[in-house]
Design a protein around this motif. Structure first.
Motif, PDB file in Angstrom:
ATOM      1  N   SER A 145       1.009   5.613  -0.326  1.00 33.48           N
ATOM      2  CA  SER A 145       0.325   6.907  -0.325  1.00 33.48           C
ATOM      3  C   SER A 145       1.351   8.006  -0.516  1.00 33.48           C
ATOM      4  O   SER A 145       2.433   7.951   0.065  1.00 33.48           O
ATOM      5  CB  SER A 145      -0.403   7.126   1.007  1.00 33.48           C
TER       6      SER A 145
ATOM      7  N   GLU B 298      -8.647   6.142   2.360  1.00 33.65           N
ATOM      8  CA  GLU B 298      -9.391   5.474   1.302  1.00 33.65           C
ATOM      9  C   GLU B 298      -8.915   4.033   1.118  1.00 33.65           C
ATOM     10  O   GLU B 298      -9.723   3.127   0.847  1.00 33.65           O
ATOM     11  CB  GLU B 298      -9.254   6.257   0.002  1.00 33.65           C
TER      12      GLU B 298
ATOM     13  N   ASN C 199      -5.980  12.077   2.148  1.00 30.55           N
ATOM     14  CA  ASN C 199      -6.936  11.001   2.442  1.00 30.55           C
ATOM     15  C   ASN C 199      -6.621   9.678   1.764  1.00 30.55           C
ATOM     16  O   ASN C 199      -7.410   8.735   1.858  1.00 30.55           O
ATOM     17  CB  ASN C 199      -8.345  11.442   2.029  1.00 30.55           C
ATOM     18  N   THR C 200      -5.475   9.577   1.082  1.00 33.69           N
ATOM     19  CA  THR C 200      -5.194   8.349   0.337  1.00 33.69           C
ATOM     20  C   THR C 200      -5.235   7.117   1.231  1.00 33.69           C
ATOM     21  O   THR C 200      -5.882   6.118   0.898  1.00 33.69           O
ATOM     22  CB  THR C 200      -3.820   8.435  -0.358  1.00 33.69           C
ATOM     23  N   THR C 201      -4.549   7.164   2.361  1.00 31.47           N
ATOM     24  CA  THR C 201      -4.508   5.995   3.235  1.00 31.47           C
ATOM     25  C   THR C 201      -5.876   5.717   3.851  1.00 31.47           C
ATOM     26  O   THR C 201      -6.257   4.550   4.031  1.00 31.47           O
ATOM     27  CB  THR C 201      -3.458   6.182   4.346  1.00 31.47           C
TER      28      THR C 201
ATOM     29  N   CYS D 189       0.850  -1.206   0.000  1.00 31.25           N
ATOM     30  CA  CYS D 189       0.000   0.000   0.000  1.00 31.25           C
ATOM     31  C   CYS D 189       0.882   1.251   0.000  1.00 31.25           C
ATOM     32  O   CYS D 189       1.771   1.379   0.846  1.00 31.25           O
ATOM     33  CB  CYS D 189      -0.906   0.012   1.232  1.00 31.25           C
TER      34      CYS D 189
ATOM     35  N   GLU E 172       0.541  11.178   0.190  1.00 32.02           N
ATOM     36  CA  GLU E 172      -0.068  12.350   0.808  1.00 32.02           C
ATOM     37  C   GLU E 172       0.122  12.420   2.320  1.00 32.02           C
ATOM     38  O   GLU E 172      -0.524  13.235   2.979  1.00 32.02           O
ATOM     39  CB  GLU E 172      -1.575  12.361   0.526  1.00 32.02           C
TER      40      GLU E 172
END
Length: 324
Positions: A20, A32, A28-30, A18, A22
């Motif tokens: 991200s 999401e 908010n990537t993580t 995973c 950001e």
């Protein structure tokens, strides 16, 4: 992972990578990503993210290198506190300007200390650093918390810094704003606060506490408003009595023999906290040996990782994949 797959390796269990971009801007990537796991009804055995590293002199009196694994992290609040003032020309100033009133609040905040809390990660840290301490006084102090908690708390207030932050919710006044010009009285004085929440402290509790201190500094007749820009409660404490923790520690010792391994509380915030919604085994460990000088470069000028350090990090991950 690509190297191992080319060699014919097949994971025994599902492995998710995973990413991200950001984290540094609190994107908010993580969130999401974790929402996707939740929507798929997927619980994960453990999560490994960045965090502590292998460091020298990690603790006063301890000479051995230590792999510091973050098993929890403090919560945080970015808050604006605004005091109404009397605008006008600076040639006839009031007794207290809005900035002066805000300064009174700053003084009040900095005089106060939140109650000490000996959380699980901190106790586990002391359980490692106490017995391995070369200083007899410090060894006794940190190895016998059932007797010495008041002394450790007192020492943290004198020493300050990281030891104090390990045991307390902290509040740093980082910004102040008044008038935009020299000859105009400000209509409001604004201070920016950064709080790091510990243990059972929450965003709601902390906000009420700050407003109470501010009101006591100025009295009830002054209008004070608080605005929380970003916030998060402290993370849960990850399990350190499980097979996943043992595998992680064993792999670390395979790559770096003769080092200590210790859980610890991360004072900084990372995206790891979001994964606590799908696992109680979230470990924050950057698998690299970093000197004090190299750690000081993080987020600073000339930040870099030496190639030999990077190769050792790759070795760690290859070994970890073998035991998953």
């Amino acid at each position: 992972v690509e190297l191992k797959l080319k060699e014919g390796w097949q994971p025994k269990k599902d492995l998710y990578l995973c990413f991200s971009g950001e984290e540094e801007i609190s994107g908010n990537t993580t969130v999401e990503i974790v929402n996707w796991f939740k929507n798929q009804n997927i619980q994960v055995e453990f999560v490994l993210d960045e965090g502590g590293a292998i460091v020298e002199k990690a603790f006063p009196g301890v000479d051995k290198r230590c792999a510091m694994i973050g098993t929890a992290e403090k919560g945080f609040i970015n808050m604006d506190l605004v005091v109404e003032g009397n605008p006008g020309h600076a040639s006839a100033p009031p007794k207290n300007s809005a900035v002066g009133l805000a300064s009174k609040i700053v003084t009040k905040i900095e005089k106060h200390t939140c109650k000490a809390q000996f959380t699980k990660p901190v106790k586990e840290l002391f359980n490692v650093m106490g017995p391995n301490n070369k200083n007899p006084a410090l060894r006794f102090l940190f190895s016998n918390l059932f007797l010495t908690k008041p002394l450790v708390n007192l020492a943290s207030k004198f020493i300050g810094g990281e030891l104090f932050a390990l045991l307390h919710t902290t509040c740093a006044v980082t910004m102040m704003e008044g008038s935009k010009t020299y000859n105009v009285m400000p209509s409001a004085g604004k201070i920016g606060l950064n709080l790091r929440l510990l243990g059972d402290d929450t965003v709601d509790k902390a906000e009420k506490r700050i407003l109470k201190w501010a009101s006591s500094a100025l009295g009830k007749n002054k209008k004070i408003t608080a605005k929380i820009l970003q916030s998060n409660n402290p993370s849960i404490d990850s399990d350190t009595n499980c097979e996943q923790w043992k595998k992680l520690c064993s792999t670390i010792n395979d790559v770096w023999p003769d080092i200590l391994i210790s859980p610890y509380l991360m004072m900084a915030c990372s995206d790891s906290r979001h994964y606590c919604r799908i696992s109680d085994r979230v470990y924050r460990f950057s698998a690299m040996k970093l000197s004090k000088e190299e750690r000081a470069m993080i987020h600073g000028n000339d930040e870099r990782v030496p190639i030999p350090t990077l190769l050792k990090t790759v070795e760690f991950y290859i070994r970890l994949l073998r035991v998953l």
